[in-house]
Enzyme design. Structure first.
Site, PDB file in Angstrom:
ATOM      1  N   HIS A   1       0.809  -1.212   0.000  1.00 35.05           N
ATOM      2  CA  HIS A   1       0.000   0.000   0.000  1.00 35.05           C
ATOM      3  C   HIS A   1       0.842   1.262   0.000  1.00 35.05           C
ATOM      4  O   HIS A   1       0.334   2.338   0.282  1.00 35.05           O
ATOM      5  CB  HIS A   1      -0.919   0.022   1.235  1.00 35.05           C
ATOM      6  CG  HIS A   1      -2.009  -0.995   1.151  1.00 35.05           C
ATOM      7  ND1 HIS A   1      -2.880  -1.226   2.178  1.00 35.05           N
ATOM      8  CD2 HIS A   1      -2.370  -1.856   0.175  1.00 35.05           C
ATOM      9  CE1 HIS A   1      -3.716  -2.186   1.823  1.00 35.05           C
ATOM     10  NE2 HIS A   1      -3.432  -2.584   0.611  1.00 35.05           N
TER      11      HIS A   1
ATOM     12  N   ILE B   1       1.116   7.070   0.654  1.00 36.86           N
ATOM     13  CA  ILE B   1       0.619   5.959   1.464  1.00 36.86           C
ATOM     14  C   ILE B   1      -0.884   5.837   1.280  1.00 36.86           C
ATOM     15  O   ILE B   1      -1.613   6.821   1.370  1.00 36.86           O
ATOM     16  CB  ILE B   1       0.907   6.214   2.954  1.00 36.86           C
ATOM     17  CG1 ILE B   1       2.379   6.547   3.148  1.00 36.86           C
ATOM     18  CG2 ILE B   1       0.501   5.022   3.787  1.00 36.86           C
ATOM     19  CD1 ILE B   1       2.679   7.067   4.512  1.00 36.86           C
ATOM     20  N   CYS B   2      -1.307   4.626   1.045  1.00 36.60           N
ATOM     21  CA  CYS B   2      -2.728   4.376   0.885  1.00 36.60           C
ATOM     22  C   CYS B   2      -3.261   3.846   2.214  1.00 36.60           C
ATOM     23  O   CYS B   2      -3.239   2.653   2.475  1.00 36.60           O
ATOM     24  CB  CYS B   2      -2.932   3.358  -0.229  1.00 36.60           C
ATOM     25  SG  CYS B   2      -4.627   3.039  -0.636  1.00 36.60           S
ATOM     26  N   LEU B   3      -3.725   4.746   3.039  1.00 37.78           N
ATOM     27  CA  LEU B   3      -4.189   4.351   4.375  1.00 37.78           C
ATOM     28  C   LEU B   3      -5.477   5.093   4.656  1.00 37.78           C
ATOM     29  O   LEU B   3      -5.560   6.306   4.460  1.00 37.78           O
ATOM     30  CB  LEU B   3      -3.119   4.724   5.412  1.00 37.78           C
ATOM     31  CG  LEU B   3      -3.352   4.289   6.858  1.00 37.78           C
ATOM     32  CD1 LEU B   3      -3.416   2.783   6.959  1.00 37.78           C
ATOM     33  CD2 LEU B   3      -2.238   4.830   7.733  1.00 37.78           C
TER      34      LEU B   3
END
Lengths: 572, 156
Positions: B87, B94-96
């Site tokens: 991710h 950042i894919c959060l």
């Protein structure tokens, strides 16, 4: 102690600090009262972590407590979980009041809460947060809904709800609009095709139920008189149901014509005539009469795909190899080895693009890749990854002129002469018209190539498909002029004849007895003739091209200058 | 509004300069609006314990209502790389869900973000980049907050 927080009238849920508020001291986690609540600590550890220790005091609180003892808000230090300031920093006149809107221990300034809520309800980051209802505001920790008192204005609520609804329905409405436009234009072109093939009288008879609905006033015009509106609506619905074949079939003519040029629907189209035979309604409960001549229009068009495939196979068998050979001869020799390999793999003629993987799909050998129109025949197909030389395109074409023309005829209703069936079996007739896959020439059934369809080729294909009924009709009219009168006009001649040829000429009993006597019959036959003639001409041209290719010589320069060439024995 | 964000940031800074969980350290916060933290991951073979990763936090005036922008930085001196995670894109984005407006709430803070990222890395078992990483890195022009990520993978 320091300034007390501004207090609301006590709706505060009890929290441990409140229990000990009776005592003026702050709660230390060593105090006895607070210790009663320590078992609850682990639940709220995350919160405790972020509680600033600016006051230097340990906080035991922020714990859910089961013991409700509502007491007045204490002088306990509260920390706003949004701005992280705590009650010690409150300025009595300026800081907004503290609020505790949910069972968990999070407290915050009212101003901070309102800010946060405003962001949730109307997020700056647009589209994704758009929902149909207003988003629920939940405490981030305990997920309880946070309630606000707002003055309720029903008008405002209604308008906002409408706005949200409108935003949601934008996409479906746009799609509906585009679909409707396509439907109407297909319908219009279908009407044109029917007229072209069937002629004036028959065409009118077929399409009549359709016309007054195509041009009717939209329903909202009748809103002034509700009864009229209801009547019209009912009439519209009934009409559509009764003549559903018209409403479904005529618009479908156009896409079918186009699809028949590609091989997108090839797997379905040959099957459709079978369906047609299976589902045809016989008003007089007679079985499908194969022996009667002339055959009904629906029968004709239904049979067309099979005739077409038979023609394709025959054509390929007779001319296929020759055409390939001629095509090769026109190519530069360096490419010939590649094409030979391609040919060995059974690739249909025209796979001259050596970069292309040979197409080994056997079904495709029967597929007609037709480029029906005469002027497109010599056209340049700019399929991108074709490395075929342009002069080869014409060579390839005849391969693919198959029965496109006759078979492109749109599915048409039977004429009344044949059946008294008012709603034309348009959908049933469609298969014949449709069953002509005809991608632009030199476009093998290779998946890679499908992706490389140039827009020019696409436009050519579509336009060619759409114009085909007109061409067939014109060919039919040409036949009218060329053939003897008796063949093409219907006369009430009562000469019984067993000879099928005579009946073709229409010298049988009934008024319309010959295929050629009906306009659609002429169009059908005209289209077939058109294709055959075009194929023949194409074959001839390719043969000549190959021949001429062989006879080419480069001429020496005859004027002043030049190097001059010693005459050599060999010849290129 | 800016006043609230500054005040809150100051408080957070004060707390962070106290104690921090292991593996997280503050590198710089001279600019109150931009902080840099170093992160290291214990106990995961994908991330060697001596390797540190640099996070950059950028706060807007509407922090904490609006989430900060958090990206990994790739530096030469001192050497900091982008950690390998399905991710985390190679440009550091950042894919959060926590960092997106849908998943953010003011109840989080810098420390909790660091802890979340640290645990996301510590619990990771796939040493790979996100699908479409090269294409994304090549063609992305948006700021991380404007990107509509699809949060579909709850296992990582």
């Amino acid at each position: 102690m320091a300034s007390l927080p501004q207090r609301r009238p006590s709706q505060r849920r009890p929290s441990p600090e409140e229990e000990s508020r009776a005592s003026p001291q702050r709660n230390l986690d060593t105090s006895p009262e607070a210790q009663s609540t320590t078992p609850q600590h682990p639940q709220t550890l995350p919160i405790n972590h972020q509680t600033p220790v600016s006051t230097g005091e340990e906080r035991t609180d922020d714990v859910k407590t089961p013991a409700p003892s509502p007491t007045a808000p204490s002088d306990e230090v509260q920390t706003c979980w949004i701005c992280f300031s705590d009650s010690t920093e409150d300025i009595p006149g300026q800081t907004s009041p503290w609020r505790d809107p949910c069972p968990c221990a999070l407290v915050a300034h009212e101003a901070c809460l309102l800010d946060w809520i405003a962001d949730i309800e109307a997020p700056a980051k647009n589209s994704r947060a758009r929902t149909l209802r207003a988003p629920k505001i939940q405490c981030p920790q305990c997920k309880t809904e946070i309630k606000l008192t707002r003055s309720r204005d029903y008008l405002v609520d209604a308008v906002r709800a409408l706005e949200r609804l409108g935003a949601r329905s934008l996409t479906p409405a746009a799609l509906l609009f585009v679909g409707g436009s396509l439907y109407q234009s297909s319908l219009l072109w279908g009407v044109h095709s029917i007229y072209a093939v069937f002629g004036v009288e028959d065409g009118w008879r077929i399409l009549q139920p359709l016309f007054h609905n195509v041009l009717r006033a939209p329903l909202e015009v009748y809103a002034a008189s509700p009864r009229d509106a209801a009547d019209k609506l009912l009439g519209l619905v009934v009409d559509h149901l009764v003549h559903w074949r018209l409403y479904v079939g005529v618009p479908l003519i156009t896409p079918m014509l186009i699809l028949s040029r590609t091989h997108l629907a090839d797997s379905i189209l040959p099957v459709l005539p079978v369906l047609f035979f299976a589902t045809q309604a016989h008003p007089r409960a007679e079985p499908l009469d194969f022996t009667r001549w002339p055959p009904s229009a629906s029968l004709c068009f239904a049979v067309l795909p099979y005739i077409r495939q038979a023609y394709n196979v025959g054509y390929e068998k007779v001319w296929g190899e020759h055409i390939r050979r001629w095509a090769r001869e026109v190519q530069p020799r360096s490419t010939q080895t590649a094409t030979e390999e391609a040919d060995e793999n059974g690739v249909e003629g025209g796979m001259l693009a050596e970069a292309i993987d040979p197409d080994t799909d056997d079904d495709n050998i029967f597929e007609v890749r037709i480029d029906g129109d005469l002027w497109e025949e010599w056209g340049d197909n700019e399929e991108a990854d074709e490395e075929v030389m342009e002069p080869l395109q014409p060579v390839i074409q005849p391969q693919q002129q198959e029965q496109a023309p006759p078979l492109h005829q749109p599915p048409l209703a039977e004429t009344e002469a044949d059946h008294a069936q008012p709603p034309p079996n348009i959908p049933d007739n469609r298969p014949p018209a449709a069953a002509r896959p005809a991608p632009a020439a030199a476009q093998p059934h290779n998946h890679e190539h499908r992706l490389a369809i140039s827009t020019t080729a696409l436009a050519e294909t579509i336009l060619g498909a759409l114009l085909f009924p007109t061409l067939a009709s014109l060919s039919g009219s040409l036949l009218t002029f060329l053939l003897p009168k008796t063949w093409v006009t219907s006369l009430p001649v009562h000469i019984p004849s067993a000879n099928w040829l005579k009946s073709l000429k229409g010298t049988d009993t009934t008024r319309v007895t010959g295929l050629l006597q009906t306009k659609w019959g002429r169009s059908l036959v005209g289209g077939c003739v058109f294709v055959v003639v075009k194929d023949a001409v194409g074959v001839y041209v390719r043969w000549r091209l190959a021949g001429m290719q062989r006879g080419r010589r480069v001429r020496d320069w005859n004027g002043v200058g030049g190097v001059g060439v010693r005459p050599s024995g060999g010849d290129s | 509004m800016a006043g609230m964000s500054s005040k809150r940031l100051q408080k957070e800074l004060a707390k962070i300069q106290g104690t921090l969980p292991p593996g997280i350290s503050l590198v710089s916060a001279e600019n109150l609006r931009e902080w840099q933290m170093d992160l290291s991951i214990p106990d995961n073979p994908i991330y060697p314990p001596e390797e540190k990763y640099r996070l950059r936090f950028q706060f807007s005036p509407s922090y904490p209502i609006e989430a900060p922008e958090v990206v990994f930085l790739s530096l030469a001196n001192p050497e900091r790389k982008i950690p390998l995670h399905p991710h985390i894109y190679t440009n550091g984005i950042i894919c959060l869900d926590l960092l997106d407006s849908q998943g953010w709430s003011p109840v989080h803070n810098v420390e909790s973000i660091c802890i979340s990222i640290q645990s996301m890395l510590a619990g990771n078992t796939k040493a790979e980049r996100p699908p479409g990483d090269a294409e994304f890195v090549r063609s992305n022009r948006q700021r991380p907050r404007d990107i509509n990520f699809l949060y579909h993978d709850p296992t990582v």
